[in-house]
Design a protein around this motif. Structure first.
Motif, PDB file in Angstrom:
ATOM      1  N   GLU A   1     130.687  35.640 -29.588  1.00  0.00           N
ATOM      2  CA  GLU A   1     129.851  36.924 -30.059  1.00  0.00           C
ATOM      3  C   GLU A   1     130.637  37.866 -30.229  1.00  0.00           C
ATOM      4  OE1 GLU A   1     129.913  34.782 -27.305  1.00  0.00           O
ATOM      5  OE2 GLU A   1     128.041  33.567 -27.756  1.00  0.00           O
ATOM      6  N   GLY A   2     131.676  38.351 -29.358  1.00  0.00           N
ATOM      7  CA  GLY A   2     132.365  39.641 -29.507  1.00  0.00           C
ATOM      8  C   GLY A   2     132.966  39.678 -31.052  1.00  0.00           C
ATOM      9  N   ARG A   3     133.653  38.452 -31.187  1.00  0.00           N
ATOM     10  CA  ARG A   3     134.297  38.363 -32.516  1.00  0.00           C
ATOM     11  C   ARG A   3     133.202  38.534 -33.812  1.00  0.00           C
ATOM     12  NH1 ARG A   3     139.500  37.284 -33.729  1.00  0.00           N
ATOM     13  NH2 ARG A   3     139.959  36.537 -31.915  1.00  0.00           N
ATOM     14  N   ALA A   4     132.150  37.790 -33.812  1.00  0.00           N
ATOM     15  CA  ALA A   4     130.839  37.977 -34.468  1.00  0.00           C
ATOM     16  C   ALA A   4     130.691  39.476 -34.791  1.00  0.00           C
ATOM     17  CB  ALA A   4     129.770  37.176 -34.309  1.00  0.00           C
ATOM     18  N   ALA A   5     130.957  40.032 -33.586  1.00  0.00           N
ATOM     19  CA  ALA A   5     130.353  41.555 -33.889  1.00  0.00           C
ATOM     20  C   ALA A   5     131.512  42.511 -34.412  1.00  0.00           C
ATOM     21  CB  ALA A   5     129.808  42.100 -32.562  1.00  0.00           C
ATOM     22  N   GLY A   6     132.693  41.712 -34.625  1.00  0.00           N
ATOM     23  CA  GLY A   6     133.689  42.571 -35.271  1.00  0.00           C
ATOM     24  C   GLY A   6     134.802  43.006 -34.500  1.00  0.00           C
ATOM     25  N   ALA A   7     134.912  42.443 -33.180  1.00  0.00           N
ATOM     26  CA  ALA A   7     135.863  42.781 -32.196  1.00  0.00           C
ATOM     27  C   ALA A   7     136.987  41.826 -32.384  1.00  0.00           C
ATOM     28  CB  ALA A   7     135.466  42.501 -30.728  1.00  0.00           C
ATOM     29  N   ARG A   8     138.319  42.472 -32.265  1.00  0.00           N
ATOM     30  CA  ARG A   8     139.746  41.759 -32.311  1.00  0.00           C
ATOM     31  C   ARG A   8     140.205  41.799 -31.002  1.00  0.00           C
ATOM     32  NH1 ARG A   8     138.233  39.323 -35.493  1.00  0.00           N
ATOM     33  NH2 ARG A   8     138.154  38.988 -37.446  1.00  0.00           N
ATOM     34  N   PRO A   9     141.270  41.154 -30.677  1.00  0.00           N
ATOM     35  CA  PRO A   9     142.052  41.041 -29.566  1.00  0.00           C
ATOM     36  C   PRO A   9     142.442  42.204 -29.032  1.00  0.00           C
ATOM     37  CG  PRO A   9     142.691  39.159 -30.663  1.00  0.00           C
ATOM     38  CD  PRO A   9     141.841  39.829 -31.650  1.00  0.00           C
ATOM     39  N   VAL A  10     142.532  42.891 -28.027  1.00  0.00           N
ATOM     40  CA  VAL A  10     142.662  44.163 -27.418  1.00  0.00           C
ATOM     41  C   VAL A  10     144.163  43.908 -26.677  1.00  0.00           C
ATOM     42  CG1 VAL A  10     142.403  45.905 -26.001  1.00  0.00           C
ATOM     43  CG2 VAL A  10     140.510  45.083 -27.589  1.00  0.00           C
ATOM     44  N   TRP A  11     145.410  44.464 -27.103  1.00  0.00           N
ATOM     45  CA  TRP A  11     146.549  44.490 -26.615  1.00  0.00           C
ATOM     46  C   TRP A  11     146.654  45.357 -25.615  1.00  0.00           C
ATOM     47  CZ3 TRP A  11     150.896  41.042 -28.022  1.00  0.00           C
ATOM     48  CH2 TRP A  11     150.514  40.081 -29.007  1.00  0.00           C
ATOM     49  N   LEU A  12     147.036  45.244 -24.336  1.00  0.00           N
ATOM     50  CA  LEU A  12     147.391  46.294 -23.341  1.00  0.00           C
ATOM     51  C   LEU A  12     148.908  46.230 -22.629  1.00  0.00           C
ATOM     52  CD1 LEU A  12     143.795  45.856 -21.345  1.00  0.00           C
ATOM     53  CD2 LEU A  12     144.205  47.429 -23.071  1.00  0.00           C
ATOM     54  N   GLY A  13     149.561  47.175 -22.708  1.00  0.00           N
ATOM     55  CA  GLY A  13     150.681  47.278 -22.135  1.00  0.00           C
ATOM     56  C   GLY A  13     150.970  48.065 -21.027  1.00  0.00           C
ATOM     57  N   LEU A  14     151.925  47.854 -20.367  1.00  0.00           N
ATOM     58  CA  LEU A  14     152.464  48.603 -19.177  1.00  0.00           C
ATOM     59  C   LEU A  14     151.336  48.616 -18.067  1.00  0.00           C
ATOM     60  CD1 LEU A  14     153.811  51.759 -20.807  1.00  0.00           C
ATOM     61  CD2 LEU A  14     154.956  49.979 -20.133  1.00  0.00           C
TER      62      LEU A  14
END
Length: 128
Positions: A70-83
């Motif tokens: 559902e999130g992808r259908a809404a346009g979301a992409r993977p969110v990369w978090l560092g540190l």
């Protein structure tokens, strides 16, 4: 809720554990406790998986939150978090994923501080 299967249609949290992430190359972090906590607090909420090197070693420890269908259908992409080396960062990731994650819930604003670009031109999701 420990050990419960994730609900269908939820996001996935990928935790890098290879050459740098999750090792003593990042001192002062209980990496095993961090992973155990993500698994425990997100059990039945989403899938938490361990990945090999994600090629952003200078950002260790790295966590990638992949959106639900559902999130992808809404346009979301993977969110990369560092540190992601602070228990407070894990708190914020857990709260956001429990609320739905990318494309389904607004993240805590502090996660903007952890947002990194994925390597090799992979598309990144905005945190906010």
């Amino acid at each position: 809720m420990s050990g419960a299967a994730p609900r269908p249609g939820v996001c996935t949290v990928s935790v890098c554990r290879d050459c740098c992430c999750g090792t003593d190359k990042v001192p002062g972090v209980d990496h095993d406790a961090q992973l155990d906590r993500l698994r425990r607090e997100l059990a039945g909420v989403c899938r938490v998986r361990v990945t090999r090197c994600l090629d952003v070693c200078e950002q260790a420890d790295v966590v990638v939150v992949q959106p639900s269908p559902e999130g992808r259908a809404a346009g979301a992409r993977p969110v990369w978090l560092g540190l992601v080396n602070d228990p407070g960062a894990v708190d914020d990731i857990v709260a956001w994923v429990r609320a739905g994650g990318p494309g389904r819930a607004a993240p805590p604003p502090v996660l903007d501080l952890y947002a990194i670009a994925p390597p090799h031109g992979r598309p990144a999701g905005a945190v906010g």
